[in-house]
Design an enzyme around this catalytic site. Structure first.
Site, PDB file in Angstrom:
ATOM      1  N   GLU A  24       0.852  -1.189   0.000  1.00 51.06           N
ATOM      2  CA  GLU A  24       0.000   0.000   0.000  1.00 51.06           C
ATOM      3  C   GLU A  24       0.887   1.237   0.000  1.00 51.06           C
ATOM      4  O   GLU A  24       1.943   1.261   0.630  1.00 51.06           O
ATOM      5  CB  GLU A  24      -0.900   0.034   1.253  1.00 51.06           C
TER       6      GLU A  24
ATOM      7  N   HIS B 121      -4.330   6.777   0.043  1.00 51.38           N
ATOM      8  CA  HIS B 121      -3.604   5.514   0.138  1.00 51.38           C
ATOM      9  C   HIS B 121      -4.184   4.563  -0.881  1.00 51.38           C
ATOM     10  O   HIS B 121      -5.199   4.848  -1.509  1.00 51.38           O
ATOM     11  CB  HIS B 121      -3.613   4.956   1.561  1.00 51.38           C
TER      12      HIS B 121
ATOM     13  N   HIS C 148      -5.230   0.533  -2.212  1.00 49.34           N
ATOM     14  CA  HIS C 148      -5.701  -0.814  -1.885  1.00 49.34           C
ATOM     15  C   HIS C 148      -5.319  -1.726  -3.044  1.00 49.34           C
ATOM     16  O   HIS C 148      -6.140  -1.955  -3.928  1.00 49.34           O
ATOM     17  CB  HIS C 148      -7.229  -0.830  -1.699  1.00 49.34           C
TER      18      HIS C 148
ATOM     19  N   ASP D 244      -9.960   1.547   7.760  1.00 48.68           N
ATOM     20  CA  ASP D 244      -9.939   2.960   7.363  1.00 48.68           C
ATOM     21  C   ASP D 244     -10.978   3.752   8.148  1.00 48.68           C
ATOM     22  O   ASP D 244     -10.725   4.879   8.585  1.00 48.68           O
ATOM     23  CB  ASP D 244     -10.241   3.097   5.863  1.00 48.68           C
TER      24      ASP D 244
END
Ligand SMILES: [Zn+2]
Length: 121
Positions: free
Chosen positions: A12, A66, A68, A79
């Site tokens: 990630e 970010h 995934h 999250d």
């Protein structure tokens, strides 16, 4: 940002988005201290450095991004549990070979879609 996210595969990637009036002017890449394909933890030193850069350039923190790499395209339970800022959470996920980005407001355990306008360059 997309290149960075792609380069970090299979891990990630994460970072901050700074700007003014809902318009992002600067993308600050932050190292994922977790070095994990399913989790991110911003390197605290780099995060601090990014925050002070934003402040010294008179910009606001508008978002946190970010990726995934293995999905989902929406905010994960982690999250939602860890969302600490009232900013847009931008999540990159893979749709086949193509990275796509979606934005969310996360607060009080709720997730709202935020429409994004993405420009290249
Ligand atoms: Zn996530």
């Amino acid at each position: 940002m997309r290149n960075h996210v792609a380069q970090q595969l299979p891990l990630e990637a994460c970072g901050l988005l700074a700007g003014k009036n809902d318009r992002v002017e600067k993308i600050l890449l932050v190292r994922n201290q977790a070095q994990s394909p399913v989790r991110y933890v911003m390197d605290p030193y780099e995060q601090l450095k990014a925050f002070s850069w934003i402040e010294s350039h008179n910009l606001d923190l508008l978002g946190i991004f970010h990726s995934h790499p293995t999905g989902p395209e929406t905010a994960s339970a982690t999250d939602i549990a860890e969302a600490a800022y009232e900013v847009v959470y931008l999540i990159w996920s893979l749709n086949g070979d193509t990275w796509q980005a979606r934005g969310f407001f996360i607060g009080n355990g709720q997730v709202l879609d935020v429409p994004l306008v993405i420009q290249d360059g």
